[in-house]
Design a protein around this motif. Structure first.
Motif, PDB file in Angstrom:
ATOM      1  N   PHE A  97      41.608  50.076  44.907  1.00 24.68           N
ATOM      2  CA  PHE A  97      43.062  50.225  44.983  1.00 24.68           C
ATOM      3  C   PHE A  97      43.735  49.558  43.791  1.00 24.68           C
ATOM      4  CE2 PHE A  97      47.209  48.555  46.181  1.00 24.68           C
ATOM      5  CZ  PHE A  97      47.850  49.725  46.557  1.00 24.68           C
ATOM      6  N   ASN A  98      43.289  48.355  43.434  1.00 24.42           N
ATOM      7  CA  ASN A  98      43.877  47.656  42.289  1.00 24.42           C
ATOM      8  C   ASN A  98      43.644  48.407  40.992  1.00 24.42           C
ATOM      9  OD1 ASN A  98      44.930  45.598  43.826  1.00 24.42           O
ATOM     10  ND2 ASN A  98      43.195  44.237  43.516  1.00 24.42           N
ATOM     11  N   SER A 142      37.185  48.112  48.558  1.00 23.74           N
ATOM     12  CA  SER A 142      38.351  48.993  48.705  1.00 23.74           C
ATOM     13  C   SER A 142      39.560  48.422  47.970  1.00 23.74           C
ATOM     14  CB  SER A 142      38.692  49.187  50.183  1.00 23.74           C
ATOM     15  OG  SER A 142      37.654  49.834  50.848  1.00 23.74           O
TER      16      SER A 142
END
Length: 121
Positions: free
Chosen positions: A54-55, A50
């Motif tokens: 997100f990054n 996750s």
């Protein structure tokens, strides 16, 4: 003598049962610990995945913003270059036209969904 033998057999049998239950208890605890470890590893890998997603999204948004800023700067430079030789560019905008443009810009901002109107929600 038979009572001693029976007593000895019973004591050995009960000792065997105690050790057997203790071994089973340890085996159950080990299986439970292994199950918890697998669960924690699954959760950890999910969190890492996750965060990675997100990054990647954050990086793509940042690069897009940087690209938009560069294009905007190029447009401004192009407009300044094109307007610099125009005689109209050095003339002032009439007050009534400027105020009408400001009113129109404010109206667009207020009707735009998700626009920051400067008013608290």
């Amino acid at each position: 003598m038979a009572t001693v033998v029976v007593g000895l057999v019973l004591s050995l049998l009960s000792a065997g049962l105690v050790f057997g239950f203790k071994y089973k208890s340890n085996a159950d605890a080990a299986a439970n610990a292994k199950e918890q470890l697998n669960s924690q590893q699954l959760i950890t890998s999910s969190v890492i995945r996750s965060m990675s997603v997100f990054n990647m999204i954050a990086k793509a948004a940042y690069e897009s913003q940087e690209n938009n800023n560069a294009k905007s700067k190029q447009r401004v430079e192009y407009i300044i270059q094109q307007v610099s030789t125009d005689k109209c560019a050095s003339q002032l905008v009439p007050d009534n036209a400027a105020s009408e443009l400001f009113r129109h810009a404010d109206q667009i901002r207020q009707s735009s969904p998700g626009a920051d109107t400067g008013k608290p929600d």
